[in-house]
Write a protein that holds these residues in place. Structure first.
Motif, PDB file in Angstrom:
ATOM      1  N   ASP A  56       0.829  -1.201   0.000  1.00  0.00           N
ATOM      2  CA  ASP A  56       0.000   0.000   0.000  1.00  0.00           C
ATOM      3  C   ASP A  56       0.859   1.244   0.000  1.00  0.00           C
ATOM      4  O   ASP A  56       0.606   2.198  -0.733  1.00  0.00           O
ATOM      5  CB  ASP A  56      -0.891   0.019   1.248  1.00  0.00           C
ATOM      6  N   LYS A  57       1.871   1.188   0.845  1.00  0.00           N
ATOM      7  CA  LYS A  57       2.736   2.350   0.897  1.00  0.00           C
ATOM      8  C   LYS A  57       3.360   2.613  -0.466  1.00  0.00           C
ATOM      9  O   LYS A  57       3.459   3.752  -0.918  1.00  0.00           O
ATOM     10  CB  LYS A  57       3.846   2.125   1.932  1.00  0.00           C
ATOM     11  N   ASN A 101       0.921   4.109  -2.868  1.00  0.00           N
ATOM     12  CA  ASN A 101       0.677   5.513  -2.555  1.00  0.00           C
ATOM     13  C   ASN A 101       1.799   6.401  -3.059  1.00  0.00           C
ATOM     14  O   ASN A 101       1.579   7.433  -3.685  1.00  0.00           O
ATOM     15  CB  ASN A 101       0.546   5.707  -1.042  1.00  0.00           C
ATOM     16  N   ARG A 110       1.775   6.672  -6.730  1.00  0.00           N
ATOM     17  CA  ARG A 110       0.724   7.519  -7.251  1.00  0.00           C
ATOM     18  C   ARG A 110       1.031   8.981  -7.012  1.00  0.00           C
ATOM     19  O   ARG A 110       0.858   9.820  -7.886  1.00  0.00           O
ATOM     20  CB  ARG A 110      -0.591   7.116  -6.589  1.00  0.00           C
ATOM     21  N   LYS A 111       1.524   9.252  -5.803  1.00  0.00           N
ATOM     22  CA  LYS A 111       1.698  10.653  -5.481  1.00  0.00           C
ATOM     23  C   LYS A 111       2.855  11.293  -6.218  1.00  0.00           C
ATOM     24  O   LYS A 111       2.774  12.421  -6.670  1.00  0.00           O
ATOM     25  CB  LYS A 111       1.954  10.791  -3.975  1.00  0.00           C
ATOM     26  N   GLU A 152      -8.830  -2.943  -2.659  1.00  0.00           N
ATOM     27  CA  GLU A 152      -8.446  -1.569  -2.888  1.00  0.00           C
ATOM     28  C   GLU A 152      -9.138  -1.021  -4.098  1.00  0.00           C
ATOM     29  O   GLU A 152      -9.205   0.157  -4.340  1.00  0.00           O
ATOM     30  CB  GLU A 152      -6.940  -1.482  -3.118  1.00  0.00           C
ATOM     31  N   GLU A 209      -7.128  11.709  -2.960  1.00  0.00           N
ATOM     32  CA  GLU A 209      -7.127  10.717  -1.881  1.00  0.00           C
ATOM     33  C   GLU A 209      -7.397   9.322  -2.393  1.00  0.00           C
ATOM     34  O   GLU A 209      -6.780   8.367  -2.014  1.00  0.00           O
ATOM     35  CB  GLU A 209      -8.176  11.095  -0.854  1.00  0.00           C
ATOM     36  N   SER A 263      -5.528   6.450  -5.646  1.00  0.00           N
ATOM     37  CA  SER A 263      -4.844   5.163  -5.549  1.00  0.00           C
ATOM     38  C   SER A 263      -5.811   4.044  -5.847  1.00  0.00           C
ATOM     39  O   SER A 263      -5.497   3.079  -6.503  1.00  0.00           O
ATOM     40  CB  SER A 263      -4.262   4.986  -4.158  1.00  0.00           C
TER      41      SER A 263
END
Lengths: 803, 175
Positions: free
Chosen positions: A474-475, A478, A481-482, A692, A732, A735
């Motif tokens: 997940d990290k 993220n 994506r960011k 997800e 937000e 992801s």
């Protein structure tokens, strides 16, 4: 290269192509290099052949060309490939080619050098494997894979080497100039399981994906281990280490779910880990140079909704390796039969033992146990391949005296494993599976309920998130994506990941198409198109089809209604016989038409075929049905109509509609199916991040009343002004969106809901809806929007709800 | 109800599913699991989490449903105190869970109509109504012993006695 003149005439074949390549740029005056073949004219040289000059790249290019053509040719005939593993075919090809070259020239002009191997052959292998690698599975099972790869390979190498040494000591092998170290070295070479061969074989065998990923992952990583332990050159240790590091990195990072997440991490990491000078590490640096190259390609690739043409490129390098192995084979000298017999059982036995031991250890820690059949497949499926061959050829003659012997033995082992084991593994697996399954023909009930259980189980598994919920993953997503996506991807590529716009476009498209289709249907074609099942009226006039199950008791009675048949006994008998056939047919029908549960049909996609997957159809059907049901439940709640009656009525009607429209969706569905192809396969691979990748029902495509309705319906406690649609709250949930396989999000959800609201696109008023389709950030707004055209009382769902 | 580790895992899962951090799960939360949408029995399973028309399920309820799928321990059945209620993951209770999935109106029997509905869910669209009906008829006939045209729970159990329910309906990580 001696004897150019003679060779020139001898190579008629190759030289036929040569002028095309060389002559044009080479047309010049008298200048010629030493040893180049001349044309026969005197004076002014119009055309020269400069074979030496272009030899290396030319041969390589030619070889690649031939191998690719051969590969494509193999796959044209599906029957052949389903029996014979592709690697075997490639070896045969190599032999043939080698034979040709050898016959033409009596000199093998092409040798496999480390340079060639590392510069030309290895990078494409690595990258291609990386691109196609199923990330999720791989990392999920990484512990297991590492264990097998590292420990297992070392074990295999040790046992093979030691057993060979033992045999040697016992004198069976005759008089050879080898020592223990050489044997161990050889053992380590041989222990390398080849990912390509494994892949090719397992594709045909369709084992479950855990098994596949274990063997595949093991084969990927153990190359590195092999190189480290083999250490053909002095600098091999560094070689191996950087290879070991670079390979998984290079494979994992450029490889993302859809190739849309390129990562510069590998190129950042790789150079830093490399020791300064040694030329041996230049190959890994080249590896790092390649990933950025591939990265710039991948966003383009991701743009195309269609699955890219199945590229035979991946196996090319090992095709090359294998075929050059074949060519070299023709060349080889010593045919000593002493070493081979002990070798094969030695290495295979060692492997089996190692697998069993490791599995026993692993099963104490793993969730999903590995059973006997898995172990059998794992040990039997350890095919050696190109890497082993390449490595053995790299052996230095000076250091290892019996190099030729080893080379020939390796070739034999490779041939044997690929051909024999590859051919037999499929029947073996099938036989094992059959053996383990029930012998008794299951009753109808059992079949049905058993299938139901499977479905239930897979659903519960999904709910309980068995597949894994990796914090790290997940990290990473993220982070990706960011930051990474913003840096690395073009704006338009990023946009295409934005589900909302996609949905909007698709919506328009679908409506347009269905509008046309609907118009057709309403015309005179309507009657012709409707399938016969709906028109019971036709049945009586047509001759009874023997294959249908219409031979039920009721039908029988119906049939006899006109005939005066008072003979009850014959009726009874007939009924009984019909019942038997009915029995058979029922079983058959069930077998054929029952939806398959997830575990069954999820097998790895094929890299060579673009077979339209049956299971997508199943997925689509179920998905439509589910969506419609949810829509119904929403509608009934909203409109305050008695749910049961309505639902039943709606459902019946829809079912009829579904049949009637069965021809129509075929026009529409192909639109999405290319996309579905890609993503469903990928979805399979990923074992879906559906937790997800949620909101096909929710958030996606803002302004879809579906969401609004459901959320309003069920979460009454939320703020009455509508849920602040998180999709539009910045970033937000991107992801989530980035992980959403497009088929989940878009039109499927939207279309039914739209249709539900709106009368059939016949009335032009409908298109008004599309215009004010503003993407508002409050879910209620869309709801209100949708309500607009709904003024006319909808007692029933309109005609074609089925998209 | 399970070992500590698996409970913890389930709790994390519950939290992850609970999108808005409400502390309970609603239908939407479960519906968001993509794989359930392509599972023919997905809707029904979701419904099973919300018995009696509830709109929410809290963590104990969540676990209670999932507990049905714990693998059966062999040593459990030997030492169990017969006076205590059966553990949720016993064979009977597993079957009861599935039975409730079929029996929508909770009358304790699977009527022909209910069976037909289940079949319809599980079968592709190519199957015609007639075929479906005849299959339903056959299925009910096979299981039905007292001839009432419906399958009671006992009949249901009996028809599946040869099947290895314990293994087919168990998820290992829930151990």
């Amino acid at each position: 290269m001696s004897g150019r003149g003679a060779a020139g005439s001898g190579r008629g074949l190759l030289l036929a192509l040569l002028p095309a390549l060389c002559a044009l740029p080479r047309v010049r005056g008298v200048e010629e290099g030493p040893g180049s073949a001349h044309g026969h004219s005197q004076g002014f040289q119009v055309v020269t052949f400069e074979w030496l000059h272009v030899q290396d790249p030319y041969i390589i290019a030619l070889w690649i060309l031939v191998a690719s053509l051969a590969k494509i040719g193999f796959h044209l005939s599906h029957k052949v490939t389903s029996v014979v593993p592709e690697s075997a075919l490639l070896i045969v090809l190599g032999l043939v080619l080698g034979g040709i070259v050898w016959a033409a020239d009596h000199i093998a002009s092409f040798t496999l050098t480390p340079t060639v191997f590392f510069f030309y052959l290895l990078p494409p292998i690595v990258l291609d494997a990386g691109y196609f690698m199923p990330n999720r599975l791989f990392f999920g099972n990484l512990g297991t894979i590492l264990l097998y790869a590292v420990v297992g390979t070392v074990w295999n190498a040790a046992t093979t080497g030691l057993s060979l040494y033992g045999v040697f000591l016992s004198g069976l092998m005759g008089d050879l100039n080898v020592g223990l170290l050489d044997f161990l070295l050889f053992g380590s070479l041989i222990a390398a399981v080849d990912p390509v061969a494994v892949l090719a074989v397992f594709e045909e065998v369709h084992v479950n994906e855990v098994l596949f990923i274990i063997v595949f992952g093991e084969s990927l990583l153990n190359d590195a281990v092999t190189v480290v332990s083999g250490c053909p050159e002095g600098s091999g240790a560094w070689h191996g280490a950087s290879l070991c590091i670079s390979r998984p990195l290079a494979t994992t990072f450029p490889a993302s779910q859809r190739g849309t997440r390129p990562s510069p991490a590998s190129s950042v990491l790789l150079p830093s880990r490399q020791p300064p000078v040694s030329p041996a590490v230049r190959p890994p640096r080249r590896l790092s140079a390649l990933p950025p190259g591939s990265q710039s390609r991948t966003p383009l690739w991701a743009q195309t909704p269609c699955r890219p043409f199945p590229s035979p490129r991946r196996e090319q390098p090992s095709a090359l390796g294998l075929s050059s192995g074949g060519a070299a084979r023709v060349r080889q000298g010593p045919w000593s039969w002493d070493t081979r017999p002990p070798l094969l059982p030695g290495s295979q036995g060692g492997r089996t033992l190692g697998v069993v031991l490791q599995t026993w250890v692993l099963n104490r820690y793993r969730m999903v146990q590995l059973e006997i059949i898995d172990q059998v497949v794992m040990s039997y499926g350890g095919l050696r391949g190109a890497v082993a061959f390449a490595l053995v050829v790299l052996l230095d003659e000076k250091k290892v005296k019996e190099r030729d012997l080893f080379v020939s033995t390796t070739i034999i082992v490779v041939f044997f494993t690929v051909i024999f084991q590859g051919l037999t593994i499929k029947p073996l697996v099938q036989w094992l599976k059959v053996k383990r399954s029930e012998h008794r023909e299951p009753k109808l009930n059992e079949k049905l309920h058993g299938r139901a259980f499977d479905h239930i189980l897979s659903a519960i598994e999904d709910i309980s998130g068995q597949i894994g919920h990796n914090y790290l993953r997940d990290k990473w997503s993220n982070f990706d994506r960011k930051f990474l996506s913003k840096i690395l991807m073009r704006r338009s590529a990023q946009k295409s990941r934005d589900r909302i716009l996609n949905v909007f476009h698709e919506l328009n498209l679908k409506d347009a198409i269905s509008y046309v289709a609907e118009g057709e249907r309403r015309g005179s074609l309507a009657f012709i198109r409707s399938p016969s099942t709906d028109n019971m009226v036709n049945v009586d006039f047509s001759t009874p089809r023997p294959s249908t199950v219409e031979a039920s008791v009721s039908y029988l009675l119906r049939e006899n209604v006109s005939a005066v048949c008072l003979d009850m006994q014959s009726l009874e008998q007939r009924r009984r016989s019909i019942r038997d056939t009915e029995d058979m047919v029922t079983h058959h029908t069930l077998q054929q038409y029952l939806y398959k549960p997830r575990q069954e049909y999820k097998h790895l996609y094929s890299r060579h075929e673009l077979t339209p997957n049956e299971d997508e159809k199943q997925d689509k059907e179920i998905f439509h049905r589910t969506m419609r049901k949810r829509l119904e439940s929403f509608k009934s709640a909203k409109l305050g109509v008695n749910p049961n009656k309505k639902a039943a009525k709606l459902y019946k009607r829809e079912r009829a509609q579904k049949r009637r429209n069965s021809s129509i969706p075929n026009g529409i569905l192909p639109l999405e199916s290319p996309m579905n192809n890609l993503t469903i396969k990928e979805k399979d691979l990923e074992l879906s991040d559906p937790e997800e990748a949620p909101d096909y029902g929710a958030e996606v495509g803002g302004g879809i009343e579906f969401l609004a309705s459901i959320t309003q319906d069920t979460t009454a406690t939320d703020s009455p002004s509508g849920i602040d649609n998180p999709v539009f709250s910045p970033d937000e949930d991107l992801s989530i969106l980035s992980r959403v396989p497009p088929w989940l999000s878009p039109g499927e959800t939207v279309v039914p809901s739209q249709r539900a609201r709106v009368q059939i696109p016949c009335s032009p008023g409908n298109f008004r809806r599309l215009a004010p389709f503003r993407l508002s950030s409050k879910s209620v707004d869309s709801f209100l929007q949708a309500d607009g055209p709904e003024e006319q009382p909808h007692a029933t769902l309109p005609e074609s709800t089925h998209m | 109800l399970g070992s500590r580790a698996s409970l913890l895992r389930l709790y994390h899962r519950f939290r992850a599913l609970d999108r808005n951090k409400k502390g309970y799960l609603s239908r939407v939360d479960l519906q968001q699991i993509g794989a359930l949408a392509v599972n023919p029995l997905g809707e029904r399973i979701i419904d099973s989490f919300f018995p009696d028309g509830n709109l929410r399920v809290d963590f104990p309820g969540f676990v209670r449903v999932l507990a049905h799928f714990r693998p059966v321990d062999d040593d459990d059945s030997g030492m169990r105190d017969p006076k205590q209620p059966e553990p949720l993951n016993s064979r009977m209770n597993k079957l009861r869970f599935v039975f409730q999935l079929y029996d929508l109106d909770r009358d304790g029997k699977i009527s022909r109509h209910e069976m037909l509905q289940v079949l319809r869910l599980m079968v592709g669209v190519q199957v015609t109504e007639e075929q479906l009906e005849s299959i339903t008829d056959r299925t009910v006939q096979e299981a039905d012993e007292d001839g009432d045209g419906a399958v009671s729970f006992l009949e249901f159990t009996k028809s599946l006695e040869k099947m290895d329910i314990e293994q087919k309906m168990s998820i290992r990580i829930l151990k």
